[in-house]
Design a protein around this motif. Sequence first.
Motif, PDB file in Angstrom:
ATOM      1  N   SER A  35      -9.553   4.722  -5.406  1.00 43.28           N
ATOM      2  CA  SER A  35      -9.915   5.634  -4.327  1.00 43.28           C
ATOM      3  C   SER A  35      -8.698   6.472  -3.937  1.00 43.28           C
ATOM      4  O   SER A  35      -7.600   5.930  -3.789  1.00 43.28           O
ATOM      5  CB  SER A  35     -10.392   4.801  -3.127  1.00 43.28           C
ATOM      6  N   TRP A  51       5.046  -3.725  -4.256  1.00 41.74           N
ATOM      7  CA  TRP A  51       3.684  -3.565  -3.707  1.00 41.74           C
ATOM      8  C   TRP A  51       3.280  -2.096  -3.595  1.00 41.74           C
ATOM      9  O   TRP A  51       2.129  -1.778  -3.366  1.00 41.74           O
ATOM     10  CB  TRP A  51       3.615  -4.203  -2.312  1.00 41.74           C
ATOM     11  N   ARG A  60      -0.549  -1.207  -3.676  1.00 44.96           N
ATOM     12  CA  ARG A  60      -1.161  -1.769  -4.869  1.00 44.96           C
ATOM     13  C   ARG A  60      -2.341  -2.672  -4.499  1.00 44.96           C
ATOM     14  O   ARG A  60      -2.219  -3.486  -3.577  1.00 44.96           O
ATOM     15  CB  ARG A  60      -0.117  -2.571  -5.648  1.00 44.96           C
ATOM     16  N   ALA A  61      -3.446  -2.502  -5.182  1.00 48.03           N
ATOM     17  CA  ALA A  61      -4.660  -3.280  -4.878  1.00 48.03           C
ATOM     18  C   ALA A  61      -4.453  -4.739  -5.299  1.00 48.03           C
ATOM     19  O   ALA A  61      -3.683  -5.010  -6.210  1.00 48.03           O
ATOM     20  CB  ALA A  61      -5.848  -2.694  -5.597  1.00 48.03           C
ATOM     21  N   THR A  81     -10.788   2.020   4.785  1.00 44.57           N
ATOM     22  CA  THR A  81     -11.346   1.802   3.450  1.00 44.57           C
ATOM     23  C   THR A  81     -12.210   2.998   3.055  1.00 44.57           C
ATOM     24  O   THR A  81     -12.730   3.717   3.913  1.00 44.57           O
ATOM     25  CB  THR A  81     -12.204   0.532   3.406  1.00 44.57           C
ATOM     26  N   VAL A 129      -4.497   0.424   3.855  1.00 42.44           N
ATOM     27  CA  VAL A 129      -5.536  -0.172   3.017  1.00 42.44           C
ATOM     28  C   VAL A 129      -5.073  -0.164   1.559  1.00 42.44           C
ATOM     29  O   VAL A 129      -4.767   0.897   1.006  1.00 42.44           O
ATOM     30  CB  VAL A 129      -6.866   0.609   3.152  1.00 42.44           C
ATOM     31  N   ALA A 130      -5.030  -1.335   0.942  1.00 42.87           N
ATOM     32  CA  ALA A 130      -4.616  -1.428  -0.457  1.00 42.87           C
ATOM     33  C   ALA A 130      -5.637  -0.727  -1.356  1.00 42.87           C
ATOM     34  O   ALA A 130      -6.830  -0.737  -1.080  1.00 42.87           O
ATOM     35  CB  ALA A 130      -4.483  -2.893  -0.853  1.00 42.87           C
ATOM     36  N   GLY A 131      -5.129  -0.089  -2.395  1.00 39.43           N
ATOM     37  CA  GLY A 131      -6.008   0.555  -3.362  1.00 39.43           C
ATOM     38  C   GLY A 131      -6.435   1.964  -2.989  1.00 39.43           C
ATOM     39  O   GLY A 131      -7.232   2.577  -3.694  1.00 39.43           O
ATOM     40  N   ARG A 132      -5.927   2.481  -1.858  1.00 43.62           N
ATOM     41  CA  ARG A 132      -6.243   3.864  -1.455  1.00 43.62           C
ATOM     42  C   ARG A 132      -5.011   4.715  -1.673  1.00 43.62           C
ATOM     43  O   ARG A 132      -3.986   4.517  -1.023  1.00 43.62           O
ATOM     44  CB  ARG A 132      -6.613   3.922   0.025  1.00 43.62           C
ATOM     45  N   VAL A 174      -5.627   2.823  -9.202  1.00 41.56           N
ATOM     46  CA  VAL A 174      -6.271   2.933  -7.894  1.00 41.56           C
ATOM     47  C   VAL A 174      -7.647   3.566  -8.057  1.00 41.56           C
ATOM     48  O   VAL A 174      -7.820   4.519  -8.827  1.00 41.56           O
ATOM     49  CB  VAL A 174      -5.430   3.755  -6.891  1.00 41.56           C
TER      50      VAL A 174
END
Length: 258
Positions: A78, A35, A257-258, A95, A113-116, A76
């Motif tokens: 962001s 993850w 991971r997003a 976010t 926060v996922a994706g950051r 990612v």
Amino acid sequence: MDPVAAPIGALVTEAPACDALPVYTHPMWRDRHPWLVQGITAAGDGDVPFNLGLFTDEAAHRVLERWRQLGAELGVASAVHARQPHEATVRHHGTGAPGLHLSEACDGHLTRVAGRLLGVTVADCVPVTLVCPDRRAVAVVHAGWRGAAKGIAEAALRAFEYRLDVGPSRLEAHLGPAICGACYEVGPEVHEGLGLPVPDRPEPVDLRRALAVRLVAAGVPASAVTRSSWCTRCGDSPFFSHRGGHAGRQVAFAGIRA
Ligand SMILES: [Zn+2]
């Protein structure tokens, strides 16, 4: 072995993880935490070094383009970064909009926060990455001797505790590519700042070890600490070294991971 000098944490060699960009990852974490997005960039072998330092002499638009490439490669949208004043402030990030966000100056970042993607730039200073596998939270910290002396590592642990209710016993820590003890000969003020025995002339300091001692003293299990075998300054280093005369900076990054 002298217990005072005994190393803390398993030795890990970050390995190239990507064909397109000079990106290295922690192999144990890559296998254990799918993850997690984690690693560090390197100088690269192209004509133009893969510098991620926004506060260097290189034109910002070129550096920003590399941050964009890195984000695209890692998947990612962001990213968060800041000017690093060698203090002991760690900021928590929720976010955020796509692109690279520059927060107020600080030397550490924390998110769940996922994706950051969180990033700190280094070139001899120690990048410290902290992860909480059960809460899926991450932090990255820039630790030179000044930041270490001011308590940046402990500040990151407090941020986990206060922001996310995660105690240090639930964390894993990695001390990434940085200048090694043999290469980092420093004056008595550094030894004093780090709470080490004060010599009367410049002597080497192993900054990673000093940080590992602090993390373990603050409650991170010694068995959950790893340290990089890479020295940025000596050997066959693919990384930028400030003491080695390089102007560039690598970015140590971590995210979910997003
Ligand atoms: Zn070295």
